[in-house]
Every structure is written in structure tokens, then in C-alpha cells.
Design a protein around this motif. Structure first.
Motif, PDB file in Angstrom:
ATOM      1  N   LEU A   1       0.825  -1.205   0.000  1.00 49.21           N
ATOM      2  CA  LEU A   1       0.000   0.000   0.000  1.00 49.21           C
ATOM      3  C   LEU A   1       0.856   1.250   0.000  1.00 49.21           C
ATOM      4  N   ASP A   2       0.262   2.364  -0.347  1.00 49.01           N
ATOM      5  CA  ASP A   2       0.918   3.667  -0.195  1.00 49.01           C
ATOM      6  C   ASP A   2       1.416   3.769   1.254  1.00 49.01           C
ATOM      7  N   GLY A   3       2.616   4.226   1.422  1.00 54.28           N
ATOM      8  CA  GLY A   3       3.163   4.422   2.763  1.00 54.28           C
ATOM      9  C   GLY A   3       3.666   3.150   3.427  1.00 54.28           C
ATOM     10  N   SER A   4       3.711   2.054   2.687  1.00 53.63           N
ATOM     11  CA  SER A   4       4.153   0.795   3.305  1.00 53.63           C
ATOM     12  C   SER A   4       5.673   0.745   3.466  1.00 53.63           C
ATOM     13  N   GLY A   5       6.380   1.628   2.784  1.00 52.91           N
ATOM     14  CA  GLY A   5       7.835   1.694   2.944  1.00 52.91           C
ATOM     15  C   GLY A   5       8.618   1.142   1.768  1.00 52.91           C
ATOM     16  N   LYS A   6       7.989   0.993   0.621  1.00 54.24           N
ATOM     17  CA  LYS A   6       8.666   0.426  -0.556  1.00 54.24           C
ATOM     18  C   LYS A   6       9.884   1.243  -0.956  1.00 54.24           C
ATOM     19  N   THR A   7       9.693   2.558  -1.016  1.00 53.32           N
ATOM     20  CA  THR A   7      10.787   3.403  -1.499  1.00 53.32           C
ATOM     21  C   THR A   7      11.950   3.399  -0.512  1.00 53.32           C
ATOM     22  N   THR A   8      11.632   3.344   0.785  1.00 51.79           N
ATOM     23  CA  THR A   8      12.682   3.273   1.811  1.00 51.79           C
ATOM     24  C   THR A   8      13.531   2.025   1.597  1.00 51.79           C
TER      25      THR A   8
ATOM     26  N   ARG B   1       7.139  -1.032  -7.268  1.00 54.39           N
ATOM     27  CA  ARG B   1       5.849  -1.235  -7.933  1.00 54.39           C
ATOM     28  C   ARG B   1       6.053  -1.800  -9.342  1.00 54.39           C
TER      29      ARG B   1
ATOM     30  N   ARG C   1       1.131   7.497   6.926  1.00 53.46           N
ATOM     31  CA  ARG C   1       2.547   7.671   6.536  1.00 53.46           C
ATOM     32  C   ARG C   1       2.656   8.392   5.195  1.00 53.46           C
ATOM     33  N   ALA C   2       1.733   8.077   4.295  1.00 51.49           N
ATOM     34  CA  ALA C   2       1.792   8.679   2.954  1.00 51.49           C
ATOM     35  C   ALA C   2       1.269  10.112   2.963  1.00 51.49           C
TER      36      ALA C   2
ATOM     37  N   ALA D   1       5.471  -4.724   7.635  1.00 53.82           N
ATOM     38  CA  ALA D   1       5.976  -3.356   7.414  1.00 53.82           C
ATOM     39  C   ALA D   1       5.543  -2.394   8.507  1.00 53.82           C
TER      40      ALA D   1
ATOM     41  N   ARG E   1       6.715  -2.776  11.439  1.00 58.37           N
ATOM     42  CA  ARG E   1       7.900  -2.762  12.302  1.00 58.37           C
ATOM     43  C   ARG E   1       8.766  -1.538  11.995  1.00 58.37           C
ATOM     44  N   ALA E   2       9.789  -1.339  12.822  1.00 55.67           N
ATOM     45  CA  ALA E   2      10.683  -0.188  12.641  1.00 55.67           C
ATOM     46  C   ALA E   2      11.381  -0.284  11.282  1.00 55.67           C
ATOM     47  N   PRO E   3      11.667   0.866  10.657  1.00 59.38           N
ATOM     48  CA  PRO E   3      12.273   0.842   9.318  1.00 59.38           C
ATOM     49  C   PRO E   3      13.532  -0.030   9.221  1.00 59.38           C
TER      50      PRO E   3
ATOM     51  N   VAL F   1      12.567  -3.637   8.994  1.00 59.92           N
ATOM     52  CA  VAL F   1      11.972  -3.956   7.695  1.00 59.92           C
ATOM     53  C   VAL F   1      13.077  -4.080   6.646  1.00 59.92           C
TER      54      VAL F   1
END
Ligand code: ATP
Ligand SMILES: Cc1cn([C@H]2C[C@H](O)[C@@H](COP(=O)(O)O)O2)c(=O)[nH]c1=O
Length: 197
Positions: free
Chosen positions: A8-15, A86, A140-141, A176, A178-180, A183
Motif C-alpha cells: 500500500l501507499d506508505g508501506s515503505g517500498k521506497t525506503t 511497484r 505515513r503517505a 511493514a 515494524r521499525a524501518p 523492515v
């Protein structure tokens, strides 16, 4: 090998995607929507609250087709590890949910969107699914209309679950919430296992 990051948006993919750059400096890192003019067209549609949902699906799909021919297939042919923030599952989950809410003749939207891709796309070898609840993701998003956006993201999440049920061997679920750093560490372990296999 093609590895995709989904959630989902804000799930941390980009991080996670950015953290993997340091571990795999020679890999091809890419994303959808892309920064091509097709991706810019997608961005225009996303910014239009009255955008036609079917037209928007085909814009995303056009961007995917160009992404495949310009980036993904050449990189794979050259033996690269490809990591995409994505990819096609985003279309199945998001446009599947959008079309289910829209006033269209399409009866089984998720299956319809998958069917469009079947003839030309290149499925991922593995997909890391960053699992977060819709409210956390929306917050988050930075979505302003949290309730409405959260409701939509709940439908998107249901679609991701259907995709995972249909292809459990491809998906790797990561908590996701959990802490960055946790993850990122979990994803790095998974990717290391995939690449060494
Ligand atoms: N595990 C985490 N816990 C708390 N905050 C996080 C975590 N991972 C990322 N964030 C924060 O959440 C925000 C969104 O993260 P990120 O851009 O990585 O997510 P995304 O899945 O790529 O989002 P989008 O789909 O909206 O682009 C950023 O501010 C990031 O710092
Ligand atoms: C590829 C793709 C994306 N989306 C949506 C999901 C997000 O809300 C936006 C932008 O993506 P970001 O990586 O979170 O910045 O686009 C979609 O609906 N369908 C797709 O195929």
C-alpha cells in the motif's frame, strides 16, 4: 532476476528500494509509474479526480509496456538483477479496486486487469509484499482524506491478499509495521536468499 516491491501507499517500498541500492550497486533499480512521458501521462490522470478509470488503467498499462521494452527486458537480457518499486501487481490491486467501485460493465476487475497483461508482460520472479494496515499506510503517505483513502486502501489490500493466495510461492510477506531498520534488514535477508539461490 526480476524482484518487485509491492504494498500500500506508505508501506515503505521506497525506503527499502533505496536501502537496496547500497547492497546491490550494479543492479538496475527502476519503478512504476516511470519518469517517461507515459508516466507523466499517468501522473496527470492521478491528479484529476474526474479521470476515467478505464482510461487510467490503460495509461498505467501503456507505461508498463514501455517500461518493459525500454528498461526491464534489456536489463534482464544483460544478466542484471532488476528491482522495481511497484510493477504489475500494483495495477491488479489498485485498478482492480478502482474498477470495482466504478460504474463500468466489467464484472471481475482484478481478473480483467490480469488478463490484459497476460499476453505481453513479464511476471516477476519474486515479489516482496510490505504488509501494513491501510490507516497506517495512509497516514505515513500523508493523505489528507484519511478515512476515504483508508477505505480505498482496504480494498486494495484485499486484492493483494487475493494475488498472494493465487501465487504464494512468488510472494514474500514482510511485516511493514515494524521499525524501518527491521523492515530493511528483513528485506535484505530475503533478497540475499533469492540472489544466492
Ligand atoms: N517501517 C516504517 N516505520 C515508520 N515509518 C516508515 C517506515 N517505512 C517508511 N516510513 C516512512 O513512511 C513514509 C513513506 O515511506 P516510503 O516512501 O518508503 O513508502 P512507499 O511505500 O514508497 O510510499 P508511497 O507508495 O506513498 O510512495 C516516509 O516518511 C518514510 O520515512
Ligand atoms: C504502478 C501503479 C501505481 N498506482 C498508484 C499507487 C500510488 O497511489 C500511486 C503512485 O505510486 P507510488 O509508488 O506510491 O508513488 O499510483 C496504481 O494505482 N496503479 C499502478 O499500476
Amino acid at each position: 532476476m526480476l524482484i518487485t516491491l509491492e504494498g500500500l501507499d506508505g508501506s515503505g517500498k521506497t525506503t527499502v528500494w533505496e536501502a537496496l541500492h547500497d547492497v546491490y550497486p550494479d543492479a538496475t533499480f527502476t519503478r512504476e509509474p516511470t519518469d517517461s512521458w507515459y508516466g507523466e501521462a499517468v501522473g496527470r490522470s492521478m491528479g484529476d479526480p474526474d479521470a476515467d478509470p478505464l482510461a487510467e488503467l490503460f495509461l498505467y498499462t501503456a507505461d508498463h509496456a514501455n517500461h518493459l521494452s525500454e528498461t526491464v527486458r534489456p536489463a534482464l537480457a544483460g544478466g542484471d538483477l532488476v528491482v522495481s518499486d511497484r510493477y504489475s501487481d500494483s495495477r491488479f490491486a489498485y485498478q482492480g479496486a478502482t474498477l470495482a467501485r466504478a460504474d463500468t460493465e466489467i464484472q471481475r476487475p482484478l481478473e480483467y486487469v490480469r488478463g490484459i497483461h497476460a499476453a505481453f508482460s513479464r511476471p516477476p520472479d519474486a515479489t516482496i509484499y510490505l504488509d501494513v494496515d491501510p490507516e497506517t499506510g495512509a497516514e505515513r503517505a500523508g493523505r489528507s482524506d484519511k478515512f476515504e483513502r483508508g477505505g480505498y486502501l482496504a480494498a486494495v489490500r484485499d486484492n493483494y491478499e487475493r494475488l498472494i493466495d493465487a501465487d504464494p510461492g512468488r510472494f514474500h510477506r514482510v511485516d511493514a509495521a515494524r521499525a524501518p531498520e527491521d523492515v530493511v534488514a528483513r528485506v535484505e535477508d530475503i533478497v540475499a536468499g533469492l540472489v544466492d539461490r
